[in-house]
Design a protein around this motif. Structure first.
Motif, PDB file in Angstrom:
ATOM      1  N   GLY A  80       0.802  -1.212   0.000  1.00 11.68           N
ATOM      2  CA  GLY A  80       0.000   0.000   0.000  1.00 11.68           C
ATOM      3  C   GLY A  80       0.838   1.266   0.000  1.00 11.68           C
ATOM      4  N   THR A  81       0.165   2.357   0.303  1.00  8.20           N
ATOM      5  CA  THR A  81       0.813   3.666   0.348  1.00  8.20           C
ATOM      6  C   THR A  81       0.488   4.341   1.676  1.00  8.20           C
ATOM      7  OG1 THR A  81      -1.108   4.753  -0.695  1.00  8.20           O
ATOM      8  CG2 THR A  81       0.654   3.955  -2.148  1.00  8.20           C
ATOM      9  N   SER A  92      -2.401   8.930   6.658  1.00  6.47           N
ATOM     10  CA  SER A  92      -3.387   8.204   5.852  1.00  6.47           C
ATOM     11  C   SER A  92      -2.727   6.933   5.326  1.00  6.47           C
ATOM     12  CB  SER A  92      -3.869   9.070   4.682  1.00  6.47           C
ATOM     13  OG  SER A  92      -4.699   8.326   3.819  1.00  6.47           O
ATOM     14  N   ASP A  94      -3.442   3.382   3.085  1.00  3.14           N
ATOM     15  CA  ASP A  94      -4.280   2.583   2.193  1.00  3.14           C
ATOM     16  C   ASP A  94      -3.489   1.350   1.788  1.00  3.14           C
ATOM     17  OD1 ASP A  94      -6.772   4.241   1.563  1.00  3.14           O
ATOM     18  OD2 ASP A  94      -5.186   5.685   1.169  1.00  3.14           O
ATOM     19  N   THR A  96      -3.719  -3.217   0.822  1.00  4.06           N
ATOM     20  CA  THR A  96      -4.454  -4.442   0.529  1.00  4.06           C
ATOM     21  C   THR A  96      -3.715  -5.600   1.172  1.00  4.06           C
ATOM     22  OG1 THR A  96      -5.264  -3.592  -1.596  1.00  4.06           O
ATOM     23  CG2 THR A  96      -5.299  -5.976  -1.279  1.00  4.06           C
ATOM     24  N   PRO A 105      -9.103  -5.061   1.293  1.00  2.00           N
ATOM     25  CA  PRO A 105      -8.661  -3.665   1.213  1.00  2.00           C
ATOM     26  C   PRO A 105      -8.905  -2.959   2.549  1.00  2.00           C
ATOM     27  CG  PRO A 105     -10.784  -3.928   0.119  1.00  2.00           C
ATOM     28  CD  PRO A 105     -10.363  -5.303   0.563  1.00  2.00           C
ATOM     29  N   SER A 107      -8.431   0.880   4.519  1.00  2.00           N
ATOM     30  CA  SER A 107      -8.099   2.304   4.510  1.00  2.00           C
ATOM     31  C   SER A 107      -8.205   2.809   5.941  1.00  2.00           C
ATOM     32  CB  SER A 107      -9.049   3.092   3.602  1.00  2.00           C
ATOM     33  OG  SER A 107      -8.882   2.722   2.252  1.00  2.00           O
ATOM     34  N   ILE A 109      -7.021   6.149   8.845  1.00  2.63           N
ATOM     35  CA  ILE A 109      -6.443   7.445   9.179  1.00  2.63           C
ATOM     36  C   ILE A 109      -5.997   7.384  10.634  1.00  2.63           C
ATOM     37  CG2 ILE A 109      -6.897   9.901   9.525  1.00  2.63           C
ATOM     38  CD1 ILE A 109      -8.814   9.764   7.153  1.00  2.63           C
ATOM     39  N   SER A 120     -11.761   2.831   7.834  1.00  7.88           N
ATOM     40  CA  SER A 120     -12.876   3.017   6.907  1.00  7.88           C
ATOM     41  C   SER A 120     -13.886   1.900   7.092  1.00  7.88           C
ATOM     42  CB  SER A 120     -12.367   3.037   5.461  1.00  7.88           C
ATOM     43  OG  SER A 120     -13.464   3.058   4.567  1.00  7.88           O
ATOM     44  N   ASP A 122     -15.884   0.754   5.138  1.00  3.88           N
ATOM     45  CA  ASP A 122     -16.056  -0.091   3.950  1.00  3.88           C
ATOM     46  C   ASP A 122     -15.631  -1.529   4.230  1.00  3.88           C
ATOM     47  OD1 ASP A 122     -16.907   2.126   2.628  1.00  3.88           O
ATOM     48  OD2 ASP A 122     -15.022   2.498   1.569  1.00  3.88           O
TER      49      ASP A 122
END
Length: 385
Positions: A80-81, A92, A94, A96, A105, A107, A109, A120, A122
């Motif tokens: 990820g980044t 931040s 992100d 996988t 996945p 995400s 913060i 997240s 999601d």
């Protein structure tokens, strides 16, 4: 005049050569600390090896099961980044995570001022999909929790304590993590410590310079850092060293691409003698991106989403199982059996005869005669691929 001109030329040439011929030890130190100048980058982490010492499980079936689990863990990879706000230090993330043929996945913060993470929401739908596919098909999501777009689940230290409650030695589990420890390697104090090491232990190959840190060196660094009285985060390193009997970290820096690679091998210092090998890479990048902490109206408490699971778990615990050892009544449904066959297919070519025997022995009481025959055939076919 010619005499002084020659002196100037010699001195100038020496200066140029000196600038271009820094010792690998110095170049390594400079490259390792350049991460401090970046506010972003790409990373990856891969589990290369995972093994448990022999003779730690007296039950043969447990040994077979542990072997299967370990074989699934090997190859787990997170890529990820990461971006850090240059003004607020908020992060931040992100990424996988690939595990057992599935990809998750994530995400997140991180509010570094309050040590609070915002995950997240999601991820909830993805996790529930796995639960339904591999668990109870009657499992339903919490009413009103389906619209999760733009929402975040707050996780702080208290939440982590709650989630880990009841596990053995949770404080050690939280503190002795590898990734926080690796941050130590990018500190100025660590860069200074590198100058005290044997210069011949740094190997240069083109743009890459490497050094393998031993437990003795890392322990010596703890003493060095404390003697320097620097405000250096060394608690994570101390926890890791306390938790392992052996550890080596081969660190390679690329002086041209800003890429750092760490190959870590360790053995846990307890009866299990668990051995872990992993590779971590990071390539730093310049970034001025801002990171916004989620507003209160966009935050969901974990209990709001997972209360259904709690009630399901409680009802299971309250079930009257103490008066009956007849677990054969828990037969697999057709959907659960189909999932089992898919699992067997996914493990094709990876199972030993012991693994096959374990599957047949474990599931025999939970399948009809027809289902059991299908499992036998599936296991045999899976070895011929």
């Amino acid at each position: 005049m010619r005499k002084w001109l020659k002196v100037f030329l010699v001195v100038g040439l020496m200066a140029v050569l000196g600038a271009c011929t820094k010792l690998p030890q110095e170049q390594f130190s400079e490259a390792l600390t350049t991460k401090q100048a970046f506010h972003g980058g790409d990373f990856s982490m891969t589990i290369d090896t995972f093994d448990m010492g022999d003779g730690q499980m007296s039950d043969e079936a447990a040994n077979i099961y542990a072997s299967m689990v370990m074989s699934q863990i090997v190859g787990t990879k997170a890529t990820g980044t990461v971006v850090q706000d240059p003004d607020t230090d908020a992060v931040s993330l992100d990424m996988t995570v690939g595990f057992g043929g599935q990809e998750l996945p994530i995400s997140m913060i991180l509010d570094t001022t309050s040590d609070t993470a915002y995950l997240s929401a999601d991820i909830y739908q993805t996790l529930m999909g796995y639960v339904v596919a591999y668990g109870d098909s009657s499992y339903q999501t919490t009413p009103g929790a389906t619209d999760l777009e733009g929402k975040f689940i707050r996780i702080d230290d208290a939440d982590l304590d709650s989630y880990l409650e009841g596990t053995a030695d949770t404080s050690k589990t939280e503190d002795s993590t590898i990734l926080p420890m690796l941050g130590t390697f990018n500190s100025d104090t660590f860069a200074d410590y590198l100058k005290t090491l044997d210069r011949d232990s740094f190997e240069k190959d083109g743009d890459e310079i490497s050094h393998t840190f031993t437990k003795a060196e890392l322990t010596d660094y703890l003493t060095y850092a404390k003697a320097q009285d620097q405000d250096t985060q060394i608690d994570a390193l101390q926890s890791v060293l306390d938790a392992v009997s052996e550890i080596t970290i081969k660190t390679t820096v690329n002086t041209n691409s800003n890429k750092q690679t760490m190959v870590i091998d360790l053995v846990q210092a307890d009866a299990s003698q668990l051995a872990l090998g992993m590779t971590v890479t990071f390539t730093g990048k310049e970034s001025q991106q801002s990171v916004t902490i989620p507003a209160a109206e966009d935050v969901i408490e974990a209990e709001e989403l997972f209360s259904t699971y709690d009630s399901w778990d409680d009802s299971y615990d309250d079930a009257d199982t103490s008066t009956s050892d007849d677990w054969t009544s828990f037969m697999l449904t057709d959907d659960e059996f189909d999932t089992l066959l898919e699992e067997v297919s996914g493990l094709s070519g990876q199972m030993s005869q012991e693994d096959i025997d374990f599957y047949l022995s474990f599931y025999q009481d939970y399948l009809t005669e027809d289902q059991y025959q299908q499992l036998v055939e599936a296991l045999q076919v899976s070895q011929t691929f």
